[in-house]
Design an enzyme around this catalytic site. Sequence first.
Site, PDB file in Angstrom:
ATOM      1  N   GLU A  12     -13.859  22.540  -7.461  1.00 11.28           N
ATOM      2  CA  GLU A  12     -12.191  21.302  -8.590  1.00 11.28           C
ATOM      3  C   GLU A  12     -11.578  22.423  -8.924  1.00 11.28           C
ATOM      4  O   GLU A  12     -11.578  22.584 -10.159  1.00 11.28           O
ATOM      5  CB  GLU A  12     -12.970  20.632  -9.701  1.00 11.28           C
ATOM      6  N   GLU A  23     -18.108  14.779  -3.328  1.00 12.72           N
ATOM      7  CA  GLU A  23     -18.149  13.530  -4.382  1.00 12.72           C
ATOM      8  C   GLU A  23     -17.009  12.000  -4.631  1.00 12.72           C
ATOM      9  O   GLU A  23     -16.308  11.852  -4.751  1.00 12.72           O
ATOM     10  CB  GLU A  23     -17.722  14.491  -5.984  1.00 12.72           C
TER      11      GLU A  23
END
Length: 518
Positions: A200, A323
């Site tokens: 991220e 995810e």
Amino acid sequence: MNTNITKLSKLFLVAVFGFSLTVQAQLKSEITIGYNKDAPVINKNIYGHFAEHLGRCIYDGFYVGPDSKIPNTNGVRNDIIAALKDLGIPNLRWPGGCFADTYHWKDGIGPKDERPEIVNQWWGGVTEDNSFGTHDFLDLCETLGTEPYLAANVGSGTIEEFTDWVQYVNHSGKSPMSDLRKKNNRDKPWGVKYWGIGNEMWGCGGNMTAEYYVNIYKRYVTFMADWSNSGDLFRIASGANAGDYHWTEVMMRDIPKHMLEGVALHSYSVIDWSNKGSATKFSEEQYFSSMKAALFMDELVRKHSEVMDKYDPEKKTALIVDEWGGWYDVEEGTNPGFLYQQNTMRDAMIAGCTLNIFNNHSDRVRMANLAQTINVLQAVILTKGDKMLLTPTYHVMKLYKVHQDAKMLPVKVSSPEYKFGDKALPAVSVSASQKEGKTHVSLVNIHTSQSVTTQINLDGIDIKNFTAKIISSGKLQDHNTFEKPEAITPKEFKDFKFKKGVLTVTLPPFSVVVLEGN
């Protein structure tokens, strides 16, 4: 109609389903399943998992320490090892998540009593003693027979630190890091194939732009040696947040093909980030919103794939959804930073629909990781002291493991609508595959009140008979507890007919059915 009977009927529906419903005519759908020799194989890694240093996922989840009274192997609970082996998990991502970009791997090797303590700044501000580190994780993966997927510290680490880690776990010859590994009682390298270059990077990994990160990625990969000389390293760029298609565009446009095997994508089935709602005490409106968010995964995968197709029409670069899952408010009385939530039939619906989406897009999606394995978010296992339970999501993934490395069968679906107010979603989700002479069809009906009679036309597929299992319950909010750990488990399912190549299945409300034909 007798008014009293009508009132009793409505009360019954409220009691069974948890919210008021309107009785409708039985719904119908039609599905065609065919065979295409050019269809892709459903990569087993789509059924991967994720274990972050977050809440009670690692400590008091996987790891209780070798001195615990709970039966364990090198500190890892034996009941969890058995459950994950039975689930057949193909890969496991570690150590994060956001935690990865503050984790320094050398803190987690060597004698446990000499390892420094750290503060987990992302999740609860708790102090960790680094007793679970690289050896513990990679040895666990060997025990489970699963591929490790390591997420590297790019946000606060260095290229030297990263390349030392690669050398430490993969180099079989003499070198500073392999010598250090041997000093720590591991002679043979583990041969780690899957590597995430940060996590991220648009957020907790450093709040970078795509244009900035892509150059960071290329620097890291340039110095990332394949110590086995096998050419097997699978390098994954930190990918987009949900619908950020520009991020994927930059990764595919600016990273040379020989430096990139996968691009990640993160997307959660969240109702509203400012008000995620309870995991167990939810309304039909909240359920509908959750399913809308889950089914949005299909659009995300299609649109990110379209961007990737511009630069990689041969589909050599994989889309890695590392995810995904449901995300709600934490359970009452638990640490807000630990993300502990229960797991209901709603989560079974999310799991079934999402895995069907991945199966149907297996030409591009070749790995995915449910968040997370134990005690965090949409977990497959929950623990409490020496007790352990398997969630509805666990049971869905276990039924679906028949699709791992099976040839995808193309499906065409005509689905009725599940309506709430003036909004509608397709009620039926499906995927199918074939392996070793067996055909498997996974079906989900997300409707809260209506069964769906589904006619499945098996176009030229030779099958003599079917068996089936179902996951269902009386209320959407139902879940397994430590007092009743088997309230929701797969059961034998017989509400189907098979005649002249046509399979007719009646799917109960909010149910998952997996059929096996041979």
